[in-house]
Design a protein around this motif. Structure first.
Motif, PDB file in Angstrom:
ATOM      1  N   TRP A 188     -16.039 -26.511  20.080  1.00 37.38           N
ATOM      2  CA  TRP A 188     -14.854 -27.321  19.749  1.00 37.38           C
ATOM      3  C   TRP A 188     -14.454 -28.170  20.945  1.00 37.38           C
ATOM      4  O   TRP A 188     -14.338 -27.704  22.061  1.00 37.38           O
ATOM      5  CB  TRP A 188     -13.723 -26.396  19.344  1.00 37.38           C
ATOM      6  CG  TRP A 188     -12.522 -27.096  18.811  1.00 37.38           C
ATOM      7  CD1 TRP A 188     -12.467 -28.304  18.224  1.00 37.38           C
ATOM      8  CD2 TRP A 188     -11.190 -26.596  18.810  1.00 37.38           C
ATOM      9  NE1 TRP A 188     -11.209 -28.592  17.842  1.00 37.38           N
ATOM     10  CE2 TRP A 188     -10.385 -27.568  18.198  1.00 37.38           C
ATOM     11  CE3 TRP A 188     -10.613 -25.430  19.269  1.00 37.38           C
ATOM     12  CZ2 TRP A 188      -9.025 -27.401  18.043  1.00 37.38           C
ATOM     13  CZ3 TRP A 188      -9.259 -25.270  19.103  1.00 37.38           C
ATOM     14  CH2 TRP A 188      -8.490 -26.246  18.492  1.00 37.38           C
ATOM     15  N   ALA A 221     -12.136 -28.210  12.655  1.00 34.23           N
ATOM     16  CA  ALA A 221     -11.147 -27.157  12.893  1.00 34.23           C
ATOM     17  C   ALA A 221     -10.809 -26.378  11.622  1.00 34.23           C
ATOM     18  O   ALA A 221     -10.759 -25.145  11.661  1.00 34.23           O
ATOM     19  CB  ALA A 221      -9.898 -27.743  13.531  1.00 34.23           C
ATOM     20  N   LEU A 260     -13.169 -17.841  10.368  1.00 30.42           N
ATOM     21  CA  LEU A 260     -12.509 -16.720  11.033  1.00 30.42           C
ATOM     22  C   LEU A 260     -11.656 -15.913  10.051  1.00 30.42           C
ATOM     23  O   LEU A 260     -11.708 -14.681  10.030  1.00 30.42           O
ATOM     24  CB  LEU A 260     -11.652 -17.235  12.193  1.00 30.42           C
ATOM     25  CG  LEU A 260     -12.418 -17.821  13.378  1.00 30.42           C
ATOM     26  CD1 LEU A 260     -11.474 -18.516  14.335  1.00 30.42           C
ATOM     27  CD2 LEU A 260     -13.198 -16.738  14.090  1.00 30.42           C
ATOM     28  N   GLY A 303     -17.483 -18.436  12.907  1.00 28.52           N
ATOM     29  CA  GLY A 303     -16.255 -19.077  13.381  1.00 28.52           C
ATOM     30  C   GLY A 303     -16.148 -19.059  14.893  1.00 28.52           C
ATOM     31  O   GLY A 303     -15.766 -20.052  15.520  1.00 28.52           O
ATOM     32  N   PHE A 304     -16.501 -17.927  15.518  1.00 28.56           N
ATOM     33  CA  PHE A 304     -16.471 -17.858  16.978  1.00 28.56           C
ATOM     34  C   PHE A 304     -17.512 -18.785  17.596  1.00 28.56           C
ATOM     35  O   PHE A 304     -17.281 -19.379  18.652  1.00 28.56           O
ATOM     36  CB  PHE A 304     -16.693 -16.430  17.465  1.00 28.56           C
ATOM     37  CG  PHE A 304     -15.492 -15.560  17.337  1.00 28.56           C
ATOM     38  CD1 PHE A 304     -14.305 -15.865  17.982  1.00 28.56           C
ATOM     39  CD2 PHE A 304     -15.526 -14.431  16.552  1.00 28.56           C
ATOM     40  CE1 PHE A 304     -13.192 -15.068  17.848  1.00 28.56           C
ATOM     41  CE2 PHE A 304     -14.430 -13.613  16.419  1.00 28.56           C
ATOM     42  CZ  PHE A 304     -13.249 -13.928  17.067  1.00 28.56           C
ATOM     43  N   LEU A 310     -16.087 -22.069  17.702  1.00 23.52           N
ATOM     44  CA  LEU A 310     -15.075 -22.194  18.746  1.00 23.52           C
ATOM     45  C   LEU A 310     -15.696 -22.654  20.069  1.00 23.52           C
ATOM     46  O   LEU A 310     -15.057 -23.371  20.846  1.00 23.52           O
ATOM     47  CB  LEU A 310     -14.377 -20.851  18.979  1.00 23.52           C
ATOM     48  CG  LEU A 310     -13.199 -20.531  18.097  1.00 23.52           C
ATOM     49  CD1 LEU A 310     -12.736 -19.096  18.311  1.00 23.52           C
ATOM     50  CD2 LEU A 310     -12.050 -21.472  18.354  1.00 23.52           C
ATOM     51  N   THR A 311     -16.923 -22.246  20.344  1.00 18.43           N
ATOM     52  CA  THR A 311     -17.553 -22.642  21.602  1.00 18.43           C
ATOM     53  C   THR A 311     -17.935 -24.118  21.608  1.00 18.43           C
ATOM     54  O   THR A 311     -18.162 -24.683  22.677  1.00 18.43           O
ATOM     55  CB  THR A 311     -18.800 -21.800  21.876  1.00 18.43           C
ATOM     56  OG1 THR A 311     -19.769 -22.039  20.848  1.00 18.43           O
ATOM     57  CG2 THR A 311     -18.461 -20.316  21.916  1.00 18.43           C
ATOM     58  N   MET A 348     -13.710 -24.054  10.877  1.00 20.28           N
ATOM     59  CA  MET A 348     -13.777 -22.997  11.877  1.00 20.28           C
ATOM     60  C   MET A 348     -12.740 -21.913  11.594  1.00 20.28           C
ATOM     61  O   MET A 348     -13.059 -20.716  11.564  1.00 20.28           O
ATOM     62  CB  MET A 348     -13.546 -23.604  13.268  1.00 20.28           C
ATOM     63  CG  MET A 348     -13.449 -22.616  14.388  1.00 20.28           C
ATOM     64  SD  MET A 348     -13.038 -23.430  15.940  1.00 20.28           S
ATOM     65  CE  MET A 348     -11.415 -24.076  15.568  1.00 20.28           C
ATOM     66  N   VAL A 349     -11.516 -22.321  11.351  1.00 20.30           N
ATOM     67  CA  VAL A 349     -10.454 -21.364  11.044  1.00 20.30           C
ATOM     68  C   VAL A 349     -10.749 -20.656   9.725  1.00 20.30           C
ATOM     69  O   VAL A 349     -10.493 -19.455   9.584  1.00 20.30           O
ATOM     70  CB  VAL A 349      -9.082 -22.074  11.027  1.00 20.30           C
ATOM     71  CG1 VAL A 349      -7.997 -21.162  10.517  1.00 20.30           C
ATOM     72  CG2 VAL A 349      -8.737 -22.584  12.412  1.00 20.30           C
TER      73      VAL A 349
END
Length: 82
Positions: A81, A30, A37, A74-75, A78-79, A33-34
């Motif tokens: 996660w 996480a 982004l 990052g997106f 998200l897929t 990932m953030v």
């Protein structure tokens, strides 16, 4: 002639589907990932605020491609996660 083995005359049971238990992501997932982004957004904002001079000078609109590419990483995360 040899005789075949006797079958068990029990009721029919349909085969059960194997369910794959998915493990949750690690603790690092996480924040990375953030980070992607935010870094992608910051790259694009820096490009617009400096009218194309930064973050990397002399590559002009490719700065947008780099910023969007970082954000897409990052997106993409998200897929995945869980």
């Amino acid at each position: 002639m040899p005789e075949s083995k006797q079958r068990n005359k029990g009721g029919y049971e349909a085969p059960r589907a194997k369910t794959a238990v998915q493990k949750p992501n690690g603790r690092f997932f996480a924040p990375i990932m953030v980070g992607f982004l935010i870094l992608g957004l910051a790259w694009i904002v820096a490009y617009y605020l400096t009218t194309g001079d930064y973050p990397v000078p002399n590559i002009n609109d490719w700065n947008l491609v780099i910023g969007i590419g970082i954000a897409l990483c990052g997106f993409g995360m998200l897929t995945r996660w869980r």
